[in-house]
Write a protein that holds these residues in place. Structure first.
Motif: not given
Length: 809
Positions: A784-790
């Motif tokens: 798993g991972f944590q991420a940002t997005y736009s």
């Protein structure tokens, strides 16, 4: 957390003059303590007496007329404030910060100042005599007033087990226990539950909850099964969204409280499901099954983590340096508070009564705050002895203080010491009860619906209701409600399931209730039996033998069936029960779990105001002899993990439909998280019986791709998200793997777990860790991972494993 029900005493906010407090001394003898004069005089007297034990304290704070020291300046950054305060603290100040005491164990509230105590807690049922929101707020403010009498004026942090709402407080909203929330598969809903709980807790002044429990319950005999969101790591991992609700967008907000991920780690996997037992599994299994929810909690910014009572392969977690320091603080980078469980350090050597050696072992292993919780004088003396002897380095004491003080500053306790009384009215308010009702109906799992007997019509004829759990708030709320183990009866305001049924039909039908099922005949068009378990919590809730319904429930069901009327069973329980021998005689079965105070949500489902959407978060056994039984282990289930029926014709419109309060992740007002995907197929058309066996994992057929790839967003907020990837091997095993995929949007990964994940532009590569490199044929691996997005957060559409294309899973 565990707790022995404490003795109630008079609270610190009561009048100081000639206050009499009835107590028992350490030998059980009755004592009368008379407290006279003001808090300041009492505190000064007790400080002097305490110094005989822990030595002199020096006033390192600012003198009158001097400039405000940096630690008192809210404009300074938190690290600078911590460093300044730490430099002013005596050893006694520092040792006190490591000490957490149950409120009922305090000889006097002024001991908070005398012994520099850093934290107070309420164990299960440890409540003020005035168990109302205002009574709790008054108690909390009294304790904070006492803490101001120290030279440095360091505030306490107050902890409580608000595990399904503010459940120790009469009048609070009681939400479904975690197993029911896991059945919703709705991380956005769970975040909203956390937000509402935080508001109610903050409304009583309290700033720290020992929740959420992120255990992965692998054996339903365990008495804490209902505290687990589910038997597979994917559900508890997704439900770490509750942390964003509890802690809000910023810990300094008035309605934010500190969350605690517990119990680290593996408490749901003990042999035989024995509470506080031994988890006998490999490190690879510990990491794959039990660790992911904690990794996700850290990614969510959880402020504290509680250590499990249990052992891992014979070594108690409270003294396990490898897991607490090397893994948790080192590998996973956790920077918050590691807190012990109730007297947990006392179990390290297996002998009753904590020792200096146990204290040194626990603190050196990585525990920052010790839930003593009673004999704090002896604890502080032994802790001082261990530090003076060099067996606990001062650097370790300073590290623990930095972690504790950082959270106190982040919570704004130095600026806002006392209860915000404007929040007190939120306790049990209608908006929170509407949310709880919504959570209840989303948690109901329809397991059987022979002849589409459900939903029931609201008008016409007569309906018979029976069973001990039909008209009992205590039974439908379960353990950890007002008292530690919970109890039957009208223990707090709410709507029982029977009241919900009557509210729903109004004058349209006649509803007759008899607890024992006496008086039913063939003139009734349906019988609703609300049966199940009586309340319990840890220890007392373990079921080592039979796991079926009790004799009273079976007699009720027998009477109802003898009438020839279709019997609809609503099962109120904290886990699956052994019902295979009875279920063929029931027309319908609804797993209601432990719904809490808003029983109207159960009626909403029974009468079709809400079409059931819940899916099993656990595998339902065919017999108790199958325990432990979990998805993928090859044991034939009565109802498979992920199973749940709906009514014909698709979802209906809820009536009424409460508005979901916007909840906070890093920011408020983000999109609602989509439901968590299940790993087992769910029937799309109603059936009267579930599949006979647990559905097998998807595996490629001959000629198909040699792997499958499943990508799921388990948690999402404005500009950020958490995702989980599951890769399933084909007919051949995989030894060492690299997964590659591309993002179609502007996603950027910030941290990861269970794999080394790198990103170049839109292309992502994930490489195995040493412990999960080998994947057997047909087996799966997750990371798993944590991420940002736009913009939009579109999912990858394809992936490869070791260069070979995978099919969508």
């Amino acid at each position: 957390m565990s707790a022995t029900p404490p003795t109630e005493d008079e609270e610190p906010n009561a009048p100081a003059h000639h206050r009499k407090v009835l107590r028992l001394d350490r030998h059980g003898r009755t004592m009368i303590a008379v407290t006279v004069a003001c808090v300041c005089l009492a505190a000064a007297t007790l400080v002097a007496s305490a110094l005989e034990i822990i030595g002199p304290a020096h006033n390192a704070g600012a003198t009158a007329g001097a400039a405000v020291p940096p630690y008192q300046d809210s404009a300074q950054p938190v690290p600078a404030r911590v460093a300044d305060l730490l430099g002013r603290m005596t050893l006694e100040d520092k040792l006190g910060q490591l000490t957490q005491v149950d409120r009922a164990a305090l000889t006097s509230p002024q001991d908070i100042a005398a012994y520099r105590i850093g934290s107070i807690l309420s164990g299960g049922g440890s409540a003020p005599a005035d168990n109302t929101p205002t009574g709790w707020a008054d108690m909390y403010d009294g304790f904070q007033s006492a803490a101001q009498a120290t030279p440095l004026g360091i505030p306490i942090i107050y902890g409580i087990d608000a595990v399904h709402g503010h459940n120790n407080v009469r009048g609070a909203t009681i939400f479904p226990h975690n197993i029911g929330l896991g059945a919703t598969r709705d991380a956005g809903l769970v975040r909203a539950v956390g937000r509402a709980t935080a508001e109610e807790v903050a409304g009583t002044g309290i700033d720290w909850t020992f929740a959420p429990c992120l255990c992965v319950a692998r054996n339903d005999r365990w008495g804490r099964t209902y505290e687990s969101f589910g038997e597979q790591a994917e559900i508890p991992t997704a439900m770490t969204s509750i942390i964003g609700g509890l802690q809000g967008g910023n810990l300094g907000e008035p309605t934010s409280i500190l969350a605690t991920a517990k119990h680290y780690v593996g408490d749901g996997g003990t042999t035989g499901g024995r509470d506080q037992g031994n988890t006998e599994i490999s490190e690879a299994e510990l990491r794959a099954v039990h660790l992911p929810p904690f990794q996700a909690a850290i990614a969510q910014g959880v402020g504290s983590i509680m250590v499990s009572f249990s052992s891992w392969n014979g070594q108690k977690l409270h003294g396990h340096r490898q897991l607490l320091t090397d893994m948790l603080k080192g590998e996973l980078g956790f920077t918050g508070i590691v807190v012990s469980d109730w007297a947990g350090i006392d179990q390290i050597d297996g002998q009753r009564g904590f020792t200096g050696a146990e204290i040194a072992t626990a603190v050196n292993a990585g525990i920052d705050m010790v839930m003593v919780p009673t004999d704090y004088r002896q604890f502080l003396q032994l802790l001082r002895d261990e530090v003076d002897a060099g067996r606990i380095p001062l650097e370790r004491i300073d590290d623990a203080n930095r972690r504790i003080l950082t959270k106190k500053f982040e919570l704004g306790l130095f600026e806002r010491r006392f209860t915000d009384r404007a929040l007190t009215s939120t306790v049990g308010n209608q908006a929170h009860r509407d949310l709880a009702r919504d959570a209840v109906r989303r948690s109901q799992v329809l397991l059987k619906n022979q002849g589409d007997v459900l939903p029931l019509a609201k008008a016409g004829g007569k309906i018979f209701v029976a069973g001990k759990s039909a008209d009992d708030i205590g039974l439908q709320s379960g353990g950890w409600t007002i008292s530690w183990q919970g109890s039957a009866g009208n223990i707090t305001p709410g709507t029982t399931i029977l009241q919900g049924i009557r509210n729903t039909v109004g004058t349209g039908a006649t509803v007759t209730y008899n607890r024992e099922g006496t008086g039913i005949d063939s003139s009734y068009r349906a019988a609703i039996a609300v049966v199940g378990e009586t309340p319990y919590a840890e220890g007392q809730g373990d079921r080592t033998g039979a796991m079926g319904l009790d004799t009273a429930d079976l007699q009720v069901l027998s009477r109802l069936r003898a009438s020839g009327v279709p019997v609809i069973v609503v099962l109120v329980s904290g886990r699956p029960l052994d019902i295979a021998a009875q279920v063929d005689g029931w027309a319908a079965l609804v797993a209601s779990w432990l719904p809490g105070t808003e029983g109207q949500g159960v009626a909403d489902v029974l009468f079709g105001d809400y079409n059931p959407t819940g899916k099993l978060p656990v595998t339902w056994m065919r017999s108790a002899s199958q325990q432990p039984i979990n998805a993928g282990d090859g044991k034939p289930a009565l109802f498979a993990y992920g199973f749940g029926l709906s009514y014909p014709g698709g979802p209906t419109t809820p009536s009424p439909s409460p508005t979901r309060t916007p909840t906070a992740g890093p920011t408020t007002g983000g999109p609602t998280t989509p439901p968590v995907a299940t790993t087992r197929p769910v029937p799309t058309t109603p059936t009267t019986r579930p599949p006979a066996t647990t559905a097998a994992p998807t595996t490629p057929t001959a000629g198909a791709a040699s792997c499958t790839f499943r990508y799921a967003v388990s948690n999402q907020w404005q500009n950020g998200f958490v995702a989980e990837v599951r890769v399933t091997a084909g007919p051949a095993p995989v030894n060492g793997w690299t997964v590659r995929f591309g993002f179609p949007g502007n996603q950027a990964i910030t941290n990861s777990w269970n794999a080394t994940v790198t990103q170049s532009g839109s292309q992502v590569s994930a490489v195995n860790q040493g412990w999960n490199a080998s994947v057997p044929a047909g087996g799966s691996v997750t990371f798993g991972f944590q991420a940002t997005y736009s913009g939009t957060n579109a999912a990858p559409t394809s992936a490869t494993v070791n260069g070979t294309a995978c099919a969508a899973g």
